[in-house]
Design a protein around this motif. Structure first.
Motif, mmCIF file in Angstrom:
data_model
loop_
_atom_site.group_PDB
_atom_site.id
_atom_site.type_symbol
_atom_site.label_atom_id
_atom_site.label_comp_id
_atom_site.label_asym_id
_atom_site.label_seq_id
_atom_site.Cartn_x
_atom_site.Cartn_y
_atom_site.Cartn_z
ATOM 1 N N THR A 188 44.991 34.402 47.255
ATOM 2 C CA THR A 188 45.096 34.570 45.805
ATOM 3 C C THR A 188 45.262 33.230 45.114
ATOM 4 O O THR A 188 44.566 32.921 44.124
ATOM 5 C CB THR A 188 46.277 35.488 45.461
ATOM 6 N N ASN A 189 46.175 32.410 45.599
ATOM 7 C CA ASN A 189 46.429 31.109 44.976
ATOM 8 C C ASN A 189 45.241 30.174 45.134
ATOM 9 O O ASN A 189 44.939 29.385 44.225
ATOM 10 C CB ASN A 189 47.686 30.484 45.567
ATOM 11 N N TYR A 190 44.562 30.258 46.273
ATOM 12 C CA TYR A 190 43.386 29.411 46.474
ATOM 13 C C TYR A 190 42.270 29.801 45.510
ATOM 14 O O TYR A 190 41.613 28.943 44.901
ATOM 15 C CB TYR A 190 42.897 29.521 47.918
ATOM 16 N N PHE A 191 42.053 31.085 45.326
ATOM 17 C CA PHE A 191 41.010 31.518 44.399
ATOM 18 C C PHE A 191 41.371 31.153 42.955
ATOM 19 O O PHE A 191 40.485 30.818 42.153
ATOM 20 C CB PHE A 191 40.775 33.019 44.536
ATOM 21 N N LYS A 192 42.641 31.187 42.620
ATOM 22 C CA LYS A 192 43.036 30.750 41.283
ATOM 23 C C LYS A 192 42.766 29.260 41.105
ATOM 24 O O LYS A 192 42.370 28.816 40.010
ATOM 25 C CB LYS A 192 44.505 31.077 41.046
ATOM 26 N N TRP A 193 42.970 28.493 42.178
ATOM 27 C CA TRP A 193 42.618 27.061 42.103
ATOM 28 C C TRP A 193 41.118 26.906 41.885
ATOM 29 O O TRP A 193 40.686 26.089 41.058
ATOM 30 C CB TRP A 193 43.036 26.347 43.394
ATOM 31 N N GLU A 194 40.292 27.671 42.617
ATOM 32 C CA GLU A 194 38.842 27.558 42.457
ATOM 33 C C GLU A 194 38.430 27.843 41.014
ATOM 34 O O GLU A 194 37.493 27.214 40.491
ATOM 35 C CB GLU A 194 38.125 28.519 43.408
ATOM 36 N N SER A 218 34.680 36.908 50.404
ATOM 37 C CA SER A 218 36.133 36.863 50.589
ATOM 38 C C SER A 218 36.870 37.285 49.323
ATOM 39 O O SER A 218 37.934 37.916 49.394
ATOM 40 C CB SER A 218 36.565 35.455 51.012
ATOM 41 N N VAL A 219 36.328 36.959 48.158
ATOM 42 C CA VAL A 219 36.945 37.412 46.906
ATOM 43 C C VAL A 219 36.907 38.934 46.833
ATOM 44 O O VAL A 219 37.892 39.590 46.455
ATOM 45 C CB VAL A 219 36.243 36.783 45.685
ATOM 46 N N ILE A 220 35.773 39.523 47.204
ATOM 47 C CA ILE A 220 35.651 40.986 47.199
ATOM 48 C C ILE A 220 36.641 41.595 48.193
ATOM 49 O O ILE A 220 37.314 42.587 47.893
ATOM 50 C CB ILE A 220 34.198 41.388 47.527
ATOM 51 N N TRP A 221 36.732 41.005 49.373
ATOM 52 C CA TRP A 221 37.676 41.497 50.387
ATOM 53 C C TRP A 221 39.095 41.517 49.817
ATOM 54 O O TRP A 221 39.818 42.508 49.972
ATOM 55 C CB TRP A 221 37.600 40.600 51.617
ATOM 56 N N LEU A 222 39.495 40.452 49.147
ATOM 57 C CA LEU A 222 40.853 40.373 48.616
ATOM 58 C C LEU A 222 41.052 41.356 47.465
ATOM 59 O O LEU A 222 42.074 42.056 47.407
ATOM 60 C CB LEU A 222 41.155 38.950 48.153
#
Length: 741
Positions: A188-194, A218-222
């Motif tokens: 979650t935190n990594y995708f927010k960084w992206e 991976s975003v869909i998986w999460l």
């Protein structure tokens, strides 16, 4: 080559539970698609996402048996299982994934870990699980304050995130096994960084730009696990900054591995948007690569490293990385679309090409594997091979640092997708191999599904249901596209199959042959009354303005849907009669390949293995490095040379069918490993004529297919054909000579 088809994925094509009732056997083109349900045995695609007909079971719930388990045991004892003690890139000291100041392991660690961890959890190997945990702890305890995970590399001042895409997949497997909530927080935190990275700095490096679809997945998986809608815009951002895989009759890149991964990106994007055109692009990309460079048997294409105009002969091959990435893409697309054609294709690659890329002990592999390959040596074969290096064809534990580390996901991921959950709380047998699956069905009831078979070397799939109490759920059985006249029995009784078209079930017969039409198909007929006309070879279903003709025979490329109240010990037997077929590759000099069921057959060539020192850069690539103190004698390389003639044309009839094909059955191998010339459980005899001019080119590479004008010997000779996956040298796409009897 399997023809893939894209069908509309709207609700009008999908079965509902109410439509089929209990204790029924129907033929359907897709499993049910129920997007929202009060019963969620497994994470399904949350609204507003689209697709998601099939749901992957958590790692370990599918336990492979038979030959597939033997493959995994050999992998554990082989290169993937032991690579942590061999490869310098996996040395723990100063590794980028274990230290904030490391200097190696960037791509290699996650490439290796995703296959290694999956293997560890499937085999429930305590030592391997402890080793995997070292690396996952390293990732999860070295997170950056801004949300970044892993080594923080830059390229021309731009953050580089390709290695993170691979590690995300490994973390997903770890979470499925462990339930460690740190994974959810870290992703979650990594995708927010992206989301904070400006577009002009995002996905600008070569690999990440072509493979951004892996990140989207991976975003869909999460999201399917958390429902955090703040992450959904990242799918759009990733799509916009990834190479354009939605071009018409073209691809943004022709690197073989990039294509195997990147072609499915539009289907991943479709999950976010629901745009049918995007989904169709994935099908079109798959088709276009194979029209241009894939006119060859075995499911892959002739890219070597980069596909080149004029180099389309079956002597060109695919990287081992591309082979396992293609299988992973097929498995993902199975789930998104429910289309059984992706399972057909995955089996084509898995049974025919992947085994041929590895030594039987799985301690060495080949960088490039081709359908036509009469030599496997360490020479530099450029420009016949698109890489000006030695070691492209030799078998080595150091074939290359990418394939060396990445190959390990092929068989574990395949095993994880043998059986999948359906959105109507049932199960689907998608890829066939012996296994024992423990899964939740109906309203959370646990069942064990035991599958007993030697498929693809036999025709029968035997399934047994174990349940503590009677339970009603649907069981979908994939009918491969090659299978004619598939049938099933339940508890020894043959099952009449009801076929549904629109809202009205119909059963159609055509002489002595049964022809069936799936519910919701043909597309566009709606709920109008259906009339059936009966020709001599087909049945046409029509509502007046539209019609679809269904070929004579059973509905290959679909599913049997068995819905019933299952009792302890219920047995289902699926019969998939195997016959010989041939494929003519018109764009490759009309060469011919021969299939027996899902197995492609190759000429059996005598193989002489010459052991070489794998540190000798005369025969291996120089981008891989040993750990200090490794006994290199335990990890030899091999060159393989032919000891028998291979330059034959197949004798065929006027329809290009090879003449006098005869199968000889052999005993099942005692070691449970049927993928060698010595242990394969059947051989096929055929007729051929030698082509004396066909040999090796100036680089020592197998020469391209001869033309129709090259002289053939007048004498016919018996040829022995065996499954392609059992060969390490082979001719699979044959020139042909027509004979009449």
């Amino acid at each position: 080559m399997v023809a893939l088809r894209a069908l509309c994925l709207t609700a009008s094509l999908c079965l509902t539970l109410a439509a089929v009732g209990e204790n029924s056997v129907t033929v359907v083109d897709r499993p049910a698609l129920i997007r929202q349900s009060s019963i969620n045995n497994y994470p399904r695609y949350r609204v507003p996402l689209h697709g998601g007909y099939l749901l992957k079971l958590p790692v370990g719930q599918v336990q492979p048996k038979g030959w597939l388990r033997e493959f995994l045991l050999r992998q554990r004892a082989g290169l993937n299982g032991q690579l942590g003690t061999v490869s310098a890139w996996l040395e723990k000291s100063n590794n980028q994934w274990l230290s904030d100041s490391g200097d190696h392991g960037w791509e290699e660690v996650p490439y290796w870990l995703r296959g290694y961890a999956s293997l560890a959890y499937i085999l429930d190997d305590e030592e391997m699980k402890r080793e995997a945990q070292v690396w996952f702890e390293g990732v999860l305890t070295h997170l950056k304050a801004d949300g970044f995970l892993g080594p923080k590399n830059t390229s021309n001042g731009r953050p580089e995130v390709w290695a993170q895409m691979i590690m995300l997949w490994a973390l997903q497997t770890y979470y499925e096994y462990s339930g460690d909530t740190r994974v959810i927080d870290a992703m979650t935190n990594y995708f927010k960084w992206e989301l904070t990275v400006p577009d002009d700095l995002f996905l600008e490096d070569y690999w990440e730009n072509k493979r951004g679809g892996d990140n989207e997945w991976s975003v869909i998986w999460l999201y399917n696990r958390t429902g955090d809608e703040a992450l959904l815009p990242l799918i759009q951002k990733l799509h916009a900054n990834t190479a354009n895989w939605m071009m018409k009759d073209d691809l943004p890149n022709w690197h073989g591995v990039n294509v195997a991964q990147g072609f499915r990106e539009p289907a991943t994007y479709y999950v976010y948007t629901g745009e049918e055109q995007a989904l169709q692009c994935a099908y079109d990309n798959h088709r276009w690569m194979r029209e241009c460079y894939g006119q060859v048997p075995g499911g892959m294409y002739g890219a070597d490293e980069n596909a080149r105009a004029g180099y389309t002969d079956p002597r060109q091959g695919a990287e081992t990385c591309a082979i396992v990435e293609q299988m992973a893409s097929d498995e993902i697309l199975m789930g998104i679309t429910g289309d059984p054609a992706w399972a057909d294709h995955c089996e084509d690659v898995a049974f025919n090409t992947l085994p041929a890329a590895l030594t039987p002990d799985m301690r060495a592999l080949r960088y490039i594997t081709s359908p036509n390959m009469a030599v496997s040596d360490g020479k530099n074969h450029a420009p016949s091979i698109d890489n000006n290096l030695r070691g492209m064809l030799s078998m080595s534990p150091f074939s290359s640092r990418c394939c060396q580390h990445n190959h390990g996901m092929g068989w574990p991921y395949f095993a994880e997708h043998l059986v999948m959950a359906t959105t109507d709380n049932g199960l689907a047998t998608m890829l066939y191999a012996a296994n024992e699956t423990t899964a939740l069905v109906a309203d959370g009831k646990t069942v064990r599904l035991i599958e007993d078979t030697n498929y693809p070397f036999e025709e029968e799939i035997r399934l047994t249901i174990h349940t503590e109490a009677p339970v009603t759920f649907p069981l979908y059985l994939r009918i491969p596209a090659w299978a004619k006249d598939a049938s099933l029995t339940i508890n020894g009784e043959a099952q009449p199959v009801t076929v549904r078209c629109s809202a009205q079930p119909i059963t159609v017969s055509n002489g002595s042959k049964s022809v069936t039409v799936p519910e919701g198909s043909p597309e566009g007929l709606g709920s109008q009354p259906v009339t059936v006309s009966n020709g001599s070879k087909s049945v046409t279903v029509s509502n007046g303005s539209k019609s679809v003709t269904v070929p004579e025979g059973s509905p290959e490329g679909l599913y049997f849907r068995v819905n019933r109240m299952w009792q302890e010990g219920d047995k289902v037997v699926l019969q998939l009669p195997m016959t010989f077929s041939r494929q003519v590759w018109l764009k490759n000099k009309s060469s011919v390949s021969v299939n027996y069921g899902p197995l492609t057959l190759s000429l059996r060539i005598g193989e002489e293995y010459r052991q070489r020192d794998s540190r000798d850069h005369e025969i291996v690539q120089d981008d891989s490095h040993w750990q200090t103190g490794v006994d290199a004698s335990l990890w030899p390389a091999y060159e393989i040379f032919a000891t028998t003639d291979w330059n034959y044309a197949l004798c065929v009839d006027a329809n290009d069918m090879p003449l006098d094909l005869t199968i000889q059955r052999k005993a099942w191998p005692a070691d449970n490993f049927p993928f060698t010339p010595e242990s394969v459980p059947f051989e096929v005899t055929a007729k051929g004529r030698k082509i004396p001019s066909w040999g090796f080119d100036a680089t020592g590479m197998t020469a391209p297919l001869p033309t129709a004008f090259d002289a053939h010997d007048s004498k016919e000779q018996p040829l022995t054909l065996i499954p392609m996956g059992a060969t390490r040298l082979r001719i699979t796409a044959f020139p042909h000579t027509r004979l009449t009897h």
